[in-house]
Design a protein around this motif. Structure first.
Motif, short mmCIF file in Angstrom:
data_model
loop_
_atom_site.label_atom_id
_atom_site.label_comp_id
_atom_site.label_asym_id
_atom_site.label_seq_id
_atom_site.Cartn_x
_atom_site.Cartn_y
_atom_site.Cartn_z
N PRO A 168 0.84 -1.20 0.00
CA PRO A 168 0.00 0.00 0.00
C PRO A 168 0.88 1.26 0.00
O PRO A 168 2.03 1.22 0.43
CB PRO A 168 -0.80 -0.14 1.30
N ALA B 110 -4.41 1.33 -1.41
CA ALA B 110 -4.03 -0.08 -1.35
C ALA B 110 -4.03 -0.66 -2.75
O ALA B 110 -4.59 -0.07 -3.68
CB ALA B 110 -4.99 -0.86 -0.44
N THR C 176 -8.01 -3.10 0.71
CA THR C 176 -8.35 -1.81 1.30
C THR C 176 -7.39 -1.51 2.45
O THR C 176 -6.78 -2.43 3.03
CB THR C 176 -9.79 -1.80 1.83
N ILE C 177 -7.27 -0.22 2.79
CA ILE C 177 -6.50 0.16 3.97
C ILE C 177 -7.38 -0.08 5.20
O ILE C 177 -8.51 0.38 5.26
CB ILE C 177 -6.08 1.64 3.92
N ASP D 184 -2.80 -2.83 4.93
CA ASP D 184 -3.93 -3.19 4.07
C ASP D 184 -4.61 -4.46 4.56
O ASP D 184 -4.17 -5.10 5.51
CB ASP D 184 -3.51 -3.29 2.59
#
Length: 352
Positions: free
Chosen positions: A253, A279, A284-285, A332
């Motif tokens: 990320p 990310a 996703t973060i 992430d």
């Protein structure tokens, strides 16, 4: 014997030879040495069950130590094996058992529902029993067999063609630590989509397995894996297909942040915003961790920090800038060793 009778017997024999049945699996001996001299024996009663969805067999597993005495608290894993592949064909009361003070553990196996076709495919179910321990030698499987018999009179049917196994993979390209969908809904049997009429067993080539028409799997390392799908139809015929799946490493990320006001002063709140962090595709973060360069930390996509006047170094004059190195670490959703991004900015705080 009449000519007509002889001809009938030849037809029956030909059909029986052509029929695809679930064959008996060659298995190793039911007992032997395992972890630290442990021996495990298995027995089942009864060893023949009506395939009616209700008949039950009791499996008894006995563990003994090197001295021949009962071994207590031995954990064992049990799986259903049909035609050499793992299938949920029937039902186990539990997949994990532990021996008692007498060295014995018990569980039950319930026969599956009867086949849709009126035929006896001579189905043999193997229950694989594996000790769970710390020594690889103890992982040798022991098998016990159960013969499934039809619940009523059966007739001989024409030969059964095996299903045509097929599956798709999404998304592609496949990335490490990104969930992948394996979909076998394109599998056909007798020229039509098999759907839930077939059983599906997966080997992902990385030491893990799965069952079901549509499954999710996550590879934990880059490389090339041979993913094998085995499909069994309602009459016990099976087929296998394999695809080579190349898995590439997932990009780290990217950590990024802004702060305001542009020229903050001591005693004034400074707002930090990490919304610009990104990310890799499919991830996703999930965590934002801050180090404000003062020994203080924080978490969250947006945070506020006040640099108090007691942080002004001796000798600093009004209007001077004091630099603090602010570090943002993002994590992430892969939670992998490669799933961390870090950035540091020099933030100048003006002496009032």
């Amino acid at each position: 014997m009449s000519r007509a009778s002889s001809l009938a017997l030849l037809v029956v024999a030909a059909i029986g030879v052509g029929a695809c049945t679930v064959k008996k699996t060659e298995v190793p001996p039911l007992s032997g040495p395992s972890e630290l001299g442990l021996s495990v024996t298995t027995r089942v009663s009864p060893d023949q069950l009506k395939q009616d969805g209700a008949s039950v067999a009791t499996v008894e597993i006995t563990a003994r130590g090197a001295d021949g005495r009962p071994a207590r608290a031995v954990q064992l894993r049990v799986e259903i094996i049909v035609n050499g592949a793992a299938f949920d064909y029937g039902k186990l009361s539990t997949r994990t058992v532990v021996t008692g003070d007498d060295g014995v553990a018990r569980l039950t196996y319930t026969a599956p529902l009867p086949l849709a076709d009126p035929i006896d495919p001579f189905t043999i179910v193997n229950l694989a029993v594996t000790p769970v321990g710390t020594d690889f030698a103890g992982s040798v499987e022991r098998y016990v067999e159960i013969r499934l018999v039809p619940p009523d009179d059966r007739i001989i049917l024409p030969p059964n063609s095996p299903p045509v196994a097929a599956f798709t993979v999404t998304p592609t390209p496949v990335k490490a630590y990104v969930p992948v969908t394996f979909d076998a809904s394109a599998t056909k049997d007798e020229g039509v989509l098999c759907g839930t009429g077939c059983a599906y067993s997966w080997d992902f080539g990385d030491g893990s397995q799965g069952t079901g028409m549509v499954v999710l799997h996550e590879f934990r390392a880059s490389g090339t894996y041979a993913v094998r799908l085995t499909v069994m139809d309602v009459r016990g015929a099976t087929s296998t297909t394999t695809q080579s799946i190349t898995v590439t490493a997932t990009a780290r990320p990217t950590a990024s942040f802004t702060y305001s006001p542009a020229e903050p002063r001591f005693g004034q709140e400074v707002f930090f915003n990490a919304a610009s962090s990104t990310a890799a595709e499919g991830l996703t973060i999930v965590a934002y961790d801050w180090d404000f360069g003062t020994g203080r930390t924080g978490s969250g996509m947006t945070v506020a920090k006040r640099y108090d006047v007691d942080l002004i170094p001796p000798g600093a004059l009004p209007g001077d800038d004091v630099t603090f190195n602010v570090t943002l670490t993002v994590t992430d959703s892969s939670f992998s060793p490669n799933g961390v991004g870090v950035v540091t900015q020099a933030v100048k705080i003006k002496v009032p």
